[in-house]
Design an enzyme around this catalytic site. Structure first.
Site, short mmCIF file in Angstrom:
data_model
loop_
_atom_site.label_atom_id
_atom_site.label_comp_id
_atom_site.label_asym_id
_atom_site.label_seq_id
_atom_site.Cartn_x
_atom_site.Cartn_y
_atom_site.Cartn_z
N ARG A 71 5.43 -0.41 -5.14
CA ARG A 71 5.34 -0.38 -3.44
C ARG A 71 3.96 -2.19 -3.76
NH1 ARG A 71 6.42 1.82 1.23
NH2 ARG A 71 5.36 0.79 1.98
N TRP B 283 -2.99 -2.52 -2.05
CA TRP B 283 -3.03 -3.54 -2.28
C TRP B 283 -3.68 -4.76 -0.74
CZ3 TRP B 283 -0.40 -8.17 0.50
CH2 TRP B 283 -0.24 -9.36 -0.37
N LYS C 153 6.82 -4.39 -2.48
CA LYS C 153 7.86 -3.72 -2.63
C LYS C 153 7.69 -4.27 -1.32
CE LYS C 153 11.85 -2.99 -3.63
NZ LYS C 153 13.30 -4.36 -4.83
N GLU D 204 17.88 -17.43 -5.01
CA GLU D 204 17.30 -16.53 -5.67
C GLU D 204 17.46 -16.87 -7.39
OE1 GLU D 204 16.98 -12.57 -5.96
OE2 GLU D 204 16.82 -14.25 -4.36
N GLU E 117 8.59 -14.73 -9.81
CA GLU E 117 8.62 -13.57 -8.91
C GLU E 117 7.97 -12.70 -10.57
OE1 GLU E 117 10.43 -11.17 -5.36
OE2 GLU E 117 11.81 -11.68 -7.51
N ASN F 121 -2.47 1.82 5.99
CA ASN F 121 -1.57 1.15 5.97
C ASN F 121 -1.43 -0.14 6.75
OD1 ASN F 121 0.24 -1.09 4.52
ND2 ASN F 121 1.28 0.74 4.69
N GLY F 122 -1.93 -1.57 6.94
CA GLY F 122 -2.13 -2.02 7.67
C GLY F 122 -2.83 -3.18 8.08
N HIS G 259 17.07 -37.08 -4.87
CA HIS G 259 15.83 -37.55 -3.69
C HIS G 259 14.54 -36.61 -4.03
CE1 HIS G 259 19.08 -38.89 -0.92
NE2 HIS G 259 20.06 -37.62 -1.16
N LYS H 120 13.59 -15.18 -8.37
CA LYS H 120 13.54 -14.15 -9.53
C LYS H 120 12.58 -14.47 -11.01
CE LYS H 120 15.52 -10.47 -7.74
NZ LYS H 120 14.86 -11.56 -6.71
N CYS I 2 0.87 -1.38 0.05
CA CYS I 2 0.21 -0.12 0.44
C CYS I 2 0.70 1.23 0.22
CB CYS I 2 -1.09 0.04 1.28
SG CYS I 2 -1.76 -0.66 1.73
#
Length: 598
Positions: A27, A75, A593, A471, A478, A101-102, A494, A475, A2
Site C-alpha cells: 500500500r 504514508w 497502491k 499507460e 512509476e 488512515n485519512g 505540436h 509504468k 497507510c
C-alpha cells in the site's frame, strides 16, 4: 495509503501485527509503528523507514507478551516521515493510543483548542488531535469517548484505538477510508485490507461510513454514529493466501504480468452471465477513474462509442466534481477502480449519483466502498494485485469494458451475428497471444538493458493505442523514475518533437491497423532527428527494419483488441529497466497502491 492492523485474542499480538504490516507494505509507507498493552501499560514503538527498522528497534526481548495491539504503516500527509510523526500517537497521559488512515481537515482548529485546554502535542500530524480528543472525552468508556470524538472530526478516517484502562477491547471506526473487521475463533482483527489477516480468518465485516466497531477477543459489535447497535453481514473471502505470494517470481509485478492470460481466460469464459442492467434510457456515458484505471477508461471510450454509438466522455476522477459536470438521470457513470477505495473516484461517483446518474462500477474487490454505493458491478476477479504498478488489473478492466460494449451493442441490435461470432473468436485468442509475448520476454529484457540509462522516454500511439502510450509511460516513470510522457502520435509535431535527440528513446506502438502508415510517418520524423526508436509491431512487419533494430513483435490480432496485447511488452519493458536500475519494483518511492485520501 497507510496500513492499519489490530489484534485482540489469546495469542501474542506482536508477531501478528508485524506480519500483518508486512502484508500491507504494497500500500506504500515511509514509517511504521506498533502499540501493545503488556502488564497494564501501553508500549509504543515506532520509527521512520521500513518494518525491518522497527524490528531492530524492538530487539529480541524488548517487549513482554501482549494479547492486544494496534499497528500502522504510515504514508506521510501532515508532517514529514520522522520517528515522532510515525503512528501510533498517544494522549498526554500515555494511556490511549491511536492509529489513523485519512486526513482530518479541521485539525488545526482542533489542535489550537486542545492546546488552550492544556494538552501537549509532540508531532506535526493531524492524527494526534484524535488521541487528545479521546482523552478529553474519556470517562471510563472508550467507545463512548471515541463516538464523541468522531463528532468533532471533519475529513476522512479509519481508526484503531486502545486504552490501558480497557485492555480487553479495541475500538475501530471509519469514514471514507477503508477498514475491515476480521472474525476469528477466540480472536478478532481490524485491517485496512484482507491480506493482513487472511492467514488467520476468511470471515470479514466491511464497515460502512460512520460505523464504529467494538472488538473483544470473543465478540464484535457494530454501532452507528449515534451509538445504536447495527446488524452486519459476515462475508467470506474467496481467494487464498497463496494468491498473495510471489510463487517463485522475484517480484509481485512480474508474477502479476504473467497472471494476465489466466485472468483474461476467466473473464472471457464467464462472459456477462448474470448481468442485467436497464440501459434503454441511457443517453450518454461518463467514465471516471484515476491513473491506470483512467487509461483503461480512455480505451473504453473508443470501444463503447464504436460499438454502441452512445456518446462517452472520460474524466480524471479528481477533476470531475470540480467542473460542475452535466449529468442527469439518463447518464450512465462507469467508475473504474482496482481497489474500490480510491478516494477521488468515490467522490466523483457520489457527485454523479447526487445528480441522478446510474452507477456501474468495474472493480476487483468484493465488498469495497465503491461496490457498495454502485447500482451495478462488473467484477474483474483478478485476484489480489500486490505490486503498486498495476498490470493484471488493467488488462482485466479492458476486457470487462470490451464485454460491456459488446453487451450494449447486442441489446441495441447493432451487432450482426457474423461480426459477433468473429469478435468472440478473436477475444478468446487473446490469452494465448499474451502467453506468446511472455515466452519471448528475453528479447524485451535485452532491449531494456540497452536503454536503461537514457534521460527520458516518449511513448507514441494513435487511435486505440494512444491510451496504451499513456499507460506505457506511466509504468516506466512509476517504477524506474525515468521521466516519460505518452502522446497521441499526431501531436508529436505540436511540441514533443522538440525533445527528440540521440539521448532519448521513443517507444512507437505501431501494430497493423488503419493508422499504421501514419505511425510510420511519425517514426521517419523521429529517425530524421536521431531519436532512438523502440517499435511495437505485428509479426511479419519488414518495413520497420528500415528505421530501427529495436523491435518487439506481437502476434497479429484484430486492431480493435490491440490495446489488451500491446500493453504487455510495455509492462515488461518498464519492469526490466527498473530492475536493472536497482529500483524497488513492487514498492516504488512515494507511491501507494490504494490512494484513499484526496
Amino acid at each position: 495509503m497507510c496500513g492499519i492492523v489490530g489484534y485482540i485474542g489469546n495469542k501474542d499480538a506482536l508477531p501478528i501485527l508485524i506480519e500483518g504490516l508486512r502484508r500491507l507494505e504494497y500500500r506504500g509507507y515511509d514509517s511504521v509503528g506498533i502499540a501493545i498493552i503488556p502488564k497494564d501499560k501501553i508500549v509504543i514503538k515506532k520509527c521512520k523507514g521500513k518494518i525491518k527498522n522497527l524490528e531492530e528497534l524492538l530487539g529480541p526481548k524488548d517487549i513482554s507478551e501482549s494479547h492486544i495491539g494496534i499497528s500502522h504503516n504510515r504514508w506521510a500527509t501532515h508532517g514529514p516521515p520522522t520517528n515522532i510523526n510515525a503512528h501510533p500517537h498517544h494522549d498526554c497521559s500515555g494511556d490511549i493510543a491511536v492509529v489513523h488512515n485519512g486526513i482530518i481537515e479541521n485539525f488545526n482548529e482542533l489542535k489550537k483548542q486542545l492546546i488552550e485546554e492544556g494538552h501537549k502535542f509532540k508531532s506535526q500530524t493531524d492524527t494526534e488531535v484524535i488521541s487528545h480528543l479521546v482523552e478529553k472525552y474519556y470517562k471510563g468508556d472508550l467507545k463512548d469517548a471515541v463516538l464523541k470524538t468522531l463528532k468533532n472530526l471533519k475529513g476522512s478516517f479509519a481508526l484503531g484505538v486502545i486504552s490501558k484502562n480497557e485492555p480487553d477491547r479495541i475500538i475501530a471506526a471509519r469514514k471514507e477510508s477503508p477498514l475491515i473487521v476480521g472474525i476469528g475463533e477466540g480472536e478478532n482483527f481490524i485491517a485496512s485490507d484482507v491480506p493482513a489477516i487472511l492467514k488467520y480468518t476468511k470471515k470479514v465485516i466491511y464497515l460502512d461510513d460512520g460505523e464504529i466497531a467494538l472488538l473483544t477477543k470473543d465478540n464484535v459489535t457494530i454501532f452507528d454514529s449515534d451509538g445504536n447497535q447495527r446488524r452486519k453481514n459476515i462475508d467470506v473471502i474467496k481467494w487464498t493466501l497463496d494468491s498473495a505470494q510471489k510463487a517463485g517470481f522475484p517480484h509481485f509485478m512480474l508474477k502479476e504480468i504473467h497472471e494476465q492470460p489466466k485472468v483474461l481466460k476467466q473473464i472471457i469464459s464467464s462472459g456477462m452471465s448474470g448481468f442485467e442492467f436497464n440501459l434503454e434510457s441511457i443517453s450518454n456515458i461518463i467514465i471516471v477513474a484515476c491513473g491506470t484505471a483512467y487509461h483503461a477508461g480512455l480505451v473504453g471510450k473508443y470501444v463503447l462509442e464504436k460499438f454502441t454509438r452512445i456518446p462517452v466522455s472520460t474524466d480524471v476522477s479528481s477533476e470531475f466534481r470540480y467542473r460542475d459536470p452535466i449529468v442527469n438521470k439518463n447518464t450512465l457513470a462507469i467508475a473504474i477502480s482496482q481497489s474500490g477505495e480510491t478516494a477521488d473516484t468515490l467522490a466523483a461517483v457520489k457527485e454523479a449519483k447526487q445528480k441522478g446518474a446510474k452507477i456501474l462500477s468495474v472493480c476487483n474487490v468484493v465488498g469495497s466502498s465503491l461496490v457498495r454505493i454502485s447500482d451495478e458491478v462488473l467484477y474483474t476477479y483478478a485476484g489480489p494485485e500486490i505490486g503498486v504498478a498495476s498490470t493484471k488489473a488493467y488488462t482485466a478492466q479492458l476486457a470487462i469494458l470490451y464485454m460491456l460494449a459488446f453487451y450494449i451493442a447486442d441489446k441495441k441490435g447493432l451487432l450482426k451475428s457474423e461480426r459477433k461470432q468473429s469478435l468472440s473468436s478473436v477475444f478468446k485468442d487473446i490469452p494465448g497471444i499474451i502467453e506468446n509475448i511472455l515466452s519471448k520476454k528475453n528479447i524485451i529484457q535485452r532491449i531494456a538493458a540497452r536503454h536503461l540509462n537514457l534521460g527520458s522516454f516518449l511513448y507514441l500511439g494513435r487511435n486505440l493505442n494512444f491510451p496504451t502510450a499513456l499507460e506505457g509511460a506511466l509504468k516506466l516513470k512509476e517504477i524506474s523514475y525515468i521521466p516519460a510522457e505518452g502522446y497521441a502520435a499526431g501531436e508529436m509535431k505540436h511540441g514533443p518533437i522538440a525533445l527528440i535527440d540521440e539521448y532519448r528513446a521513443v517507444v512507437c506502438i505501431s501494430p497493423e491497423s488503419f493508422v499504421y502508415e501514419k505511425m510510420i510517418s511519425n517514426i521517419e520524423e523521429i529517425c530524421a532527428r536521431k531519436g532512438k526508436v523502440i517499435a511495437i509491431v505485428t509479426e511479419g512487419d519488414k518495413l520497420i527494419e528500415n528505421f530501427t533494430k529495436e523491435i518487439i513483435y506481437i502476434p497479429k490480432i484484430d486492431e480493435i483488441f490491440s490495446p489488451i496485447v500491446t500493453v504487455v511488452p510495455l509492462q515488461l519493458l518498464a519492469y526490466y529497466i527498473a530492475v536493472k536500475r536497482g529500483c524497488d519494483v513492487d514498492q516504488p518511492r512515494n507511491l501507494a497502491k490504494s490512494v484513499t485520501v484526496e
